[in-house]
Design a protein around this motif. Structure first.
Motif, short mmCIF file in Angstrom:
data_model
loop_
_atom_site.label_atom_id
_atom_site.label_comp_id
_atom_site.label_asym_id
_atom_site.label_seq_id
_atom_site.Cartn_x
_atom_site.Cartn_y
_atom_site.Cartn_z
N SER A 28 0.83 -1.19 0.00
CA SER A 28 0.00 0.00 0.00
C SER A 28 0.87 1.25 0.00
O SER A 28 1.75 1.37 0.84
N PRO A 29 0.64 2.20 -0.89
CA PRO A 29 1.47 3.41 -0.93
C PRO A 29 1.24 4.30 0.27
O PRO A 29 2.01 5.23 0.49
N SER A 30 0.22 4.04 1.05
CA SER A 30 -0.01 4.87 2.22
C SER A 30 0.89 4.49 3.38
O SER A 30 0.88 5.14 4.41
N ARG A 31 1.67 3.44 3.21
CA ARG A 31 2.57 3.02 4.27
C ARG A 31 3.99 2.89 3.71
O ARG A 31 4.49 1.80 3.54
N PRO A 32 4.63 4.02 3.42
CA PRO A 32 5.92 3.97 2.75
C PRO A 32 7.12 3.80 3.67
O PRO A 32 8.25 3.83 3.19
N ALA A 33 6.92 3.62 4.99
CA ALA A 33 8.06 3.51 5.88
C ALA A 33 8.94 2.33 5.49
O ALA A 33 8.44 1.24 5.19
N MET A 34 10.24 2.57 5.46
CA MET A 34 11.20 1.55 5.07
C MET A 34 12.42 1.63 5.98
O MET A 34 12.71 2.67 6.56
N ALA A 35 13.13 0.51 6.07
CA ALA A 35 14.34 0.48 6.88
C ALA A 35 15.37 -0.45 6.25
O ALA A 35 15.02 -1.32 5.45
N ALA A 75 8.09 7.02 -6.95
CA ALA A 75 7.56 6.64 -8.26
C ALA A 75 8.04 5.25 -8.66
O ALA A 75 7.32 4.50 -9.32
N LYS A 76 9.25 4.91 -8.24
CA LYS A 76 9.81 3.61 -8.58
C LYS A 76 9.61 2.60 -7.46
O LYS A 76 10.06 1.45 -7.57
#
Length: 125
Positions: A28-35, A75-76
């Motif tokens: 989901s794009p609404s959860r973009p958190a990454m680590a 975008a990617k």
């Protein structure tokens, strides 16, 4: 189904640079958190860097501050880890993680739900 695929690892000499990439699919794009995490042989997996709110907030381990940068190309659907001034102690398998499932410290493994398979980084002295 969410999938994370890392790339960009390799072998470099101390002082060199690498850029790791992590592509996310099915999220989901609404959860973009990454680590990014890393794990050296015989050691626990440790948090390296994290980004929340599409890069609005970032965190770094003290050991990499000033040398590593986490950033995203939404975008990617790709998150990068730019690693400069690499040291032999940076040698590890690097993993990207996605989707905060618990509101705990970003550096806790249990905070993140989805994980990639890892990419190896080896730094020689």
């Amino acid at each position: 189904q969410v999938q994370l695929v890392e790339s960009g690892g390799g072998s470099v000499q101390a002082g060199g640079s690498l850029r790791l990439s992590c592509v996310v699919s099915g999220s989901s794009p609404s959860r973009p958190a990454m680590a990014w995490f890393r794990q050296a042989p015989g050691k626990e997996r440790e948090g390296v860097a994290a980004t929340y709110y599409s890069g609005g907030v970032t965190y770094y381990a003290d050991s990499v501050k000033g040398r590593f940068t986490i950033f995203q190309d939404n975008a990617k659907k790709t998150t990068y880890l730019q690693m400069n001034s690499l040291k032999p102690e940076d040698t590890a398998m690097y993993y990207c993680a996605h989707y905060v499932q618990h509101l705990t410290n970003w550096a806790d493994v249990g905070t993140w739900k989805y994980w990639g398979q890892g990419t190896q980084v080896t730094v020689s002295s």
